[in-house]
Design a protein around this motif. Structure first.
Motif, PDB file in Angstrom:
ATOM      1  N   LEU A 104       0.524  -1.186   0.162  1.00  0.00           N
ATOM      2  CA  LEU A 104      -0.006  -0.079   0.074  1.00  0.00           C
ATOM      3  C   LEU A 104       0.900   1.052   0.085  1.00  0.00           C
ATOM      4  CD1 LEU A 104      -2.789  -0.757   2.825  1.00  0.00           C
ATOM      5  CD2 LEU A 104      -2.955  -0.734  -0.117  1.00  0.00           C
ATOM      6  N   THR A 105       0.451   2.329  -0.797  1.00  0.00           N
ATOM      7  CA  THR A 105       1.233   3.461  -0.897  1.00  0.00           C
ATOM      8  C   THR A 105       0.332   4.685  -0.621  1.00  0.00           C
ATOM      9  OG1 THR A 105       0.696   3.992  -3.153  1.00  0.00           O
ATOM     10  CG2 THR A 105       2.532   2.537  -2.608  1.00  0.00           C
ATOM     11  N   MET A 106       0.884   6.038  -0.525  1.00  0.00           N
ATOM     12  CA  MET A 106       0.285   7.046  -0.240  1.00  0.00           C
ATOM     13  C   MET A 106      -0.587   7.443  -1.487  1.00  0.00           C
ATOM     14  SD  MET A 106       2.262  10.249   1.400  1.00  0.00           S
ATOM     15  CE  MET A 106       1.129  11.169   2.205  1.00  0.00           C
ATOM     16  N   GLN A 107      -0.535   6.872  -2.606  1.00  0.00           N
ATOM     17  CA  GLN A 107      -1.473   6.779  -3.664  1.00  0.00           C
ATOM     18  C   GLN A 107      -2.940   6.230  -3.581  1.00  0.00           C
ATOM     19  OE1 GLN A 107      -1.047   8.777  -6.448  1.00  0.00           O
ATOM     20  NE2 GLN A 107      -3.199   8.238  -6.842  1.00  0.00           N
ATOM     21  N   ASP A 108      -2.654   5.098  -2.628  1.00  0.00           N
ATOM     22  CA  ASP A 108      -3.967   4.327  -2.110  1.00  0.00           C
ATOM     23  C   ASP A 108      -4.606   5.210  -1.158  1.00  0.00           C
ATOM     24  OD1 ASP A 108      -3.504   1.567  -3.608  1.00  0.00           O
ATOM     25  OD2 ASP A 108      -1.649   1.580  -2.355  1.00  0.00           O
ATOM     26  N   MET A 109      -3.808   5.594  -0.282  1.00  0.00           N
ATOM     27  CA  MET A 109      -4.527   6.680   0.681  1.00  0.00           C
ATOM     28  C   MET A 109      -5.537   7.848   0.197  1.00  0.00           C
ATOM     29  SD  MET A 109      -2.773   8.709   3.826  1.00  0.00           S
ATOM     30  CE  MET A 109      -2.174  10.040   3.017  1.00  0.00           C
ATOM     31  N   LYS A 110      -4.742   8.543  -1.058  1.00  0.00           N
ATOM     32  CA  LYS A 110      -5.147   9.601  -1.552  1.00  0.00           C
ATOM     33  C   LYS A 110      -6.460   9.191  -2.252  1.00  0.00           C
ATOM     34  CE  LYS A 110      -4.024  13.845  -4.254  1.00  0.00           C
ATOM     35  NZ  LYS A 110      -3.306  14.594  -4.869  1.00  0.00           N
ATOM     36  N   SER A 111      -6.341   7.932  -3.041  1.00  0.00           N
ATOM     37  CA  SER A 111      -7.444   7.610  -4.006  1.00  0.00           C
ATOM     38  C   SER A 111      -8.579   7.173  -2.949  1.00  0.00           C
ATOM     39  CB  SER A 111      -7.096   6.859  -4.893  1.00  0.00           C
ATOM     40  OG  SER A 111      -7.376   5.459  -4.245  1.00  0.00           O
ATOM     41  N   THR A 112      -8.372   6.533  -1.891  1.00  0.00           N
ATOM     42  CA  THR A 112      -9.473   6.232  -1.321  1.00  0.00           C
ATOM     43  C   THR A 112     -10.299   7.330  -0.486  1.00  0.00           C
ATOM     44  OG1 THR A 112      -8.060   4.137  -0.360  1.00  0.00           O
ATOM     45  CG2 THR A 112     -10.013   4.949   1.250  1.00  0.00           C
ATOM     46  N   LEU A 113      -9.325   8.541  -0.167  1.00  0.00           N
ATOM     47  CA  LEU A 113     -10.165   9.616   0.440  1.00  0.00           C
ATOM     48  C   LEU A 113     -10.818  10.467  -0.600  1.00  0.00           C
ATOM     49  CD1 LEU A 113      -6.911  10.996   2.512  1.00  0.00           C
ATOM     50  CD2 LEU A 113      -9.119  10.385   3.389  1.00  0.00           C
ATOM     51  N   ILE A 114     -10.266  10.420  -1.740  1.00  0.00           N
ATOM     52  CA  ILE A 114     -11.210  11.084  -2.841  1.00  0.00           C
ATOM     53  C   ILE A 114     -12.404  10.447  -3.211  1.00  0.00           C
ATOM     54  CG2 ILE A 114     -10.932  11.307  -5.256  1.00  0.00           C
ATOM     55  CD1 ILE A 114      -8.276  12.129  -5.148  1.00  0.00           C
ATOM     56  N   GLU A 120     -11.572  18.024  -5.489  1.00  0.00           N
ATOM     57  CA  GLU A 120     -10.351  18.124  -5.399  1.00  0.00           C
ATOM     58  C   GLU A 120      -9.954  17.794  -3.905  1.00  0.00           C
ATOM     59  OE1 GLU A 120      -6.728  20.641  -6.980  1.00  0.00           O
ATOM     60  OE2 GLU A 120      -8.914  20.921  -7.643  1.00  0.00           O
ATOM     61  N   ILE A 121      -8.863  17.068  -3.607  1.00  0.00           N
ATOM     62  CA  ILE A 121      -8.295  17.313  -2.378  1.00  0.00           C
ATOM     63  C   ILE A 121      -6.923  17.613  -2.275  1.00  0.00           C
ATOM     64  CG2 ILE A 121     -10.027  15.271  -1.688  1.00  0.00           C
ATOM     65  CD1 ILE A 121      -7.515  13.662  -1.038  1.00  0.00           C
ATOM     66  N   ARG A 122      -6.336  18.223  -1.217  1.00  0.00           N
ATOM     67  CA  ARG A 122      -4.997  18.513  -1.192  1.00  0.00           C
ATOM     68  C   ARG A 122      -4.367  17.968   0.290  1.00  0.00           C
ATOM     69  NH1 ARG A 122      -4.666  25.055  -0.208  1.00  0.00           N
ATOM     70  NH2 ARG A 122      -5.419  25.165   1.908  1.00  0.00           N
ATOM     71  N   LEU A 123      -3.118  17.510   0.333  1.00  0.00           N
ATOM     72  CA  LEU A 123      -2.506  16.994   1.358  1.00  0.00           C
ATOM     73  C   LEU A 123      -1.303  18.056   1.619  1.00  0.00           C
ATOM     74  CD1 LEU A 123      -2.234  13.139   0.250  1.00  0.00           C
ATOM     75  CD2 LEU A 123      -3.828  14.324   1.918  1.00  0.00           C
ATOM     76  N   ARG A 124      -1.343  18.402   3.045  1.00  0.00           N
ATOM     77  CA  ARG A 124      -0.439  19.420   3.401  1.00  0.00           C
ATOM     78  C   ARG A 124       0.327  18.686   4.497  1.00  0.00           C
ATOM     79  NH1 ARG A 124      -2.779  23.005   6.524  1.00  0.00           N
ATOM     80  NH2 ARG A 124      -4.738  22.084   6.811  1.00  0.00           N
ATOM     81  N   PRO A 125       1.884  18.693   4.524  1.00  0.00           N
ATOM     82  CA  PRO A 125       2.751  17.864   5.210  1.00  0.00           C
ATOM     83  C   PRO A 125       2.261  18.383   6.752  1.00  0.00           C
ATOM     84  CG  PRO A 125       3.975  18.838   3.380  1.00  0.00           C
ATOM     85  CD  PRO A 125       2.616  19.336   3.109  1.00  0.00           C
ATOM     86  N   SER A 174       3.311  12.204   7.351  1.00  0.00           N
ATOM     87  CA  SER A 174       1.771  12.635   7.814  1.00  0.00           C
ATOM     88  C   SER A 174       1.215  13.843   7.213  1.00  0.00           C
ATOM     89  CB  SER A 174       1.820  12.955   9.281  1.00  0.00           C
ATOM     90  OG  SER A 174       2.546  11.936  10.104  1.00  0.00           O
ATOM     91  N   ALA A 175      -0.038  14.025   7.045  1.00  0.00           N
ATOM     92  CA  ALA A 175      -0.401  15.046   6.255  1.00  0.00           C
ATOM     93  C   ALA A 175      -1.801  15.406   6.916  1.00  0.00           C
ATOM     94  CB  ALA A 175      -0.628  14.649   4.678  1.00  0.00           C
ATOM     95  N   GLU A 176      -2.113  16.705   6.481  1.00  0.00           N
ATOM     96  CA  GLU A 176      -3.432  17.311   6.697  1.00  0.00           C
ATOM     97  C   GLU A 176      -4.107  17.071   5.330  1.00  0.00           C
ATOM     98  OE1 GLU A 176      -5.133  19.032   9.684  1.00  0.00           O
ATOM     99  OE2 GLU A 176      -3.240  19.231  10.956  1.00  0.00           O
TER     100      GLU A 176
END
Ligand SMILES: [Zn+2]
Length: 336
Positions: free
Chosen positions: A215-225, A237-242, A251-253
């Motif tokens: 699992l990668t951050m890409q999986d996390m981002k697509s799950t959240l979207i 659209e979503i954005r991740l802030r460190p 970690s990100a907000e």
């Protein structure tokens, strides 16, 4: 005289029990009719000495009048009460029954759960009274970390506290199960914040956790979207802030483009065009070590979102305190 008194007592007792017009009429026919027991008292006249007859006759008449009067009063009282039968206007609209509604937090939570379930996540639960291991140690929060201070937690004893985050459930699930797993844990958390329009000492979070090989951050981002698309009914659209959290690395907000103004800026997003939703990140290897997972084999992502914050924005609720006051005038505004 004793006979008359007993009759009086019995008649009035029965009158008090006559609850409707029919009962009242039955009573009248019985006690005031020609063949009734009151009239029957007159038969006793024959057996009385001559000088007692006029007094006895007078007393029976007095009783009759008294019962007539009592009957009149009872009839009047019954007439003042709502009538049952015959005179209603059946075309008048009725009084609609009050139907309860689910609390806005429950509605929000159920929508979030249903979105996550459609992505293959299952609901997990854990206790609200936690120990330090599950609330801190296993989540990579070291002994002297400020998050453990007594001012920031509701300690019940040296080792027990009301959980300050739903991340505790991640630990409990991972302790008992082997990967792969995908869970969400909705529930109450407690922090000694002073209460104002946007803070409370008790609120709700929903925690997501996925662990698998690769699992990668890409999986996390697509799950959240996909999660926010399900929740708001459109692709946003979503954005991740460190950021930094002890239990995730990196970690990100996570912010989501404001669904109300589509990023242009409005009062809901405070003219920013983005709404802060919560924190997320890749599970820290130390967390895996604490529950006996091999961090060289497995990776995972986790996120935690505030349910009050989302419900307040979704329903336009200006003050978090409304959510715990249980005022029916407030609650009935959220049918569902
Ligand atoms: Zn906006």
């Amino acid at each position: 005289m004793k006979l008359i008194e007993n009759m009086r007592k019995q008649a009035l007792e029965e009158l008090a029990l006559a609850g409707d017009a029919g009962g009242l009429e039955k009573w009248r026919i019985h006690y005031l009719g020609k063949k009734g027991p009151v009239q029957g008292l007159m038969k006793e006249l024959k057996s009385l000495p001559k000088e007692d007859k006029p007094v006895f006759g007078q007393l029976v008449n007095k009783l009759k009048n008294e019962l007539k009067e009592a009957h009149g009063v009872a009839k009047e009282r019954l007439g003042a009460a709502p009538k049952s039968g015959g005179d209603e206007d059946l075309t008048l609209p009725g009084i609609p029954p009050l139907i309860g509604t689910r609390h806005p937090i429950t509605q929000m939570m159920e929508q979030m759960i249903s979105c996550m379930k459609s992505l293959g996540f299952e609901v997990a639960e854990g206790p609200e009274v936690e120990d330090e291991f599950h609330n801190f140690n296993a989540l990579n929060i070291p002994e002297n970390h400020p998050a453990r201070s007594e001012a920031d937690n509701f300690y019940l004893s040296d080792n027990q506290l009301l959980r300050s985050q739903t991340s505790t459930v991640q630990i409990r699930v991972m302790e008992n199960r082997k990967p792969p797993l995908r869970i969400i844990a909705p529930g109450r958390v407690y922090r000694p914040d002073s209460v104002d329009a946007s803070h409370h000492y008790m609120f709700h979070q929903i925690e997501g956790l996925a662990v698998d090989k690769g699992l990668t951050m890409q999986d996390m981002k697509s799950t959240l979207i996909q999660f926010f698309a399900g929740l708001f009914g459109e692709d946003l659209e979503i954005r991740l802030r460190p950021n930094f959290f002890p239990f995730t690395e990196p970690s990100a907000e996570v912010d989501v483009a404001c669904p109300f103004c589509k990023g242009k800026g409005c009062s809901t997003c405070q003219q920013k065009g983005w709404i802060e939703m919560g924190g997320c990140g890749m599970v820290d290897p130390n967390v895996f070590k604490a529950v006996g997972y091999d961090p060289d084999v497995y990776t995972g992502f986790a996120f935690g979102l505030g349910i009050e914050r989302m419900a307040m924005r979704r329903f336009g609720i200006p003050d978090i305190r409304y959510l715990t006051e249980n005022d029916v005038r407030f609650l009935s505004q959220f049918p569902g």
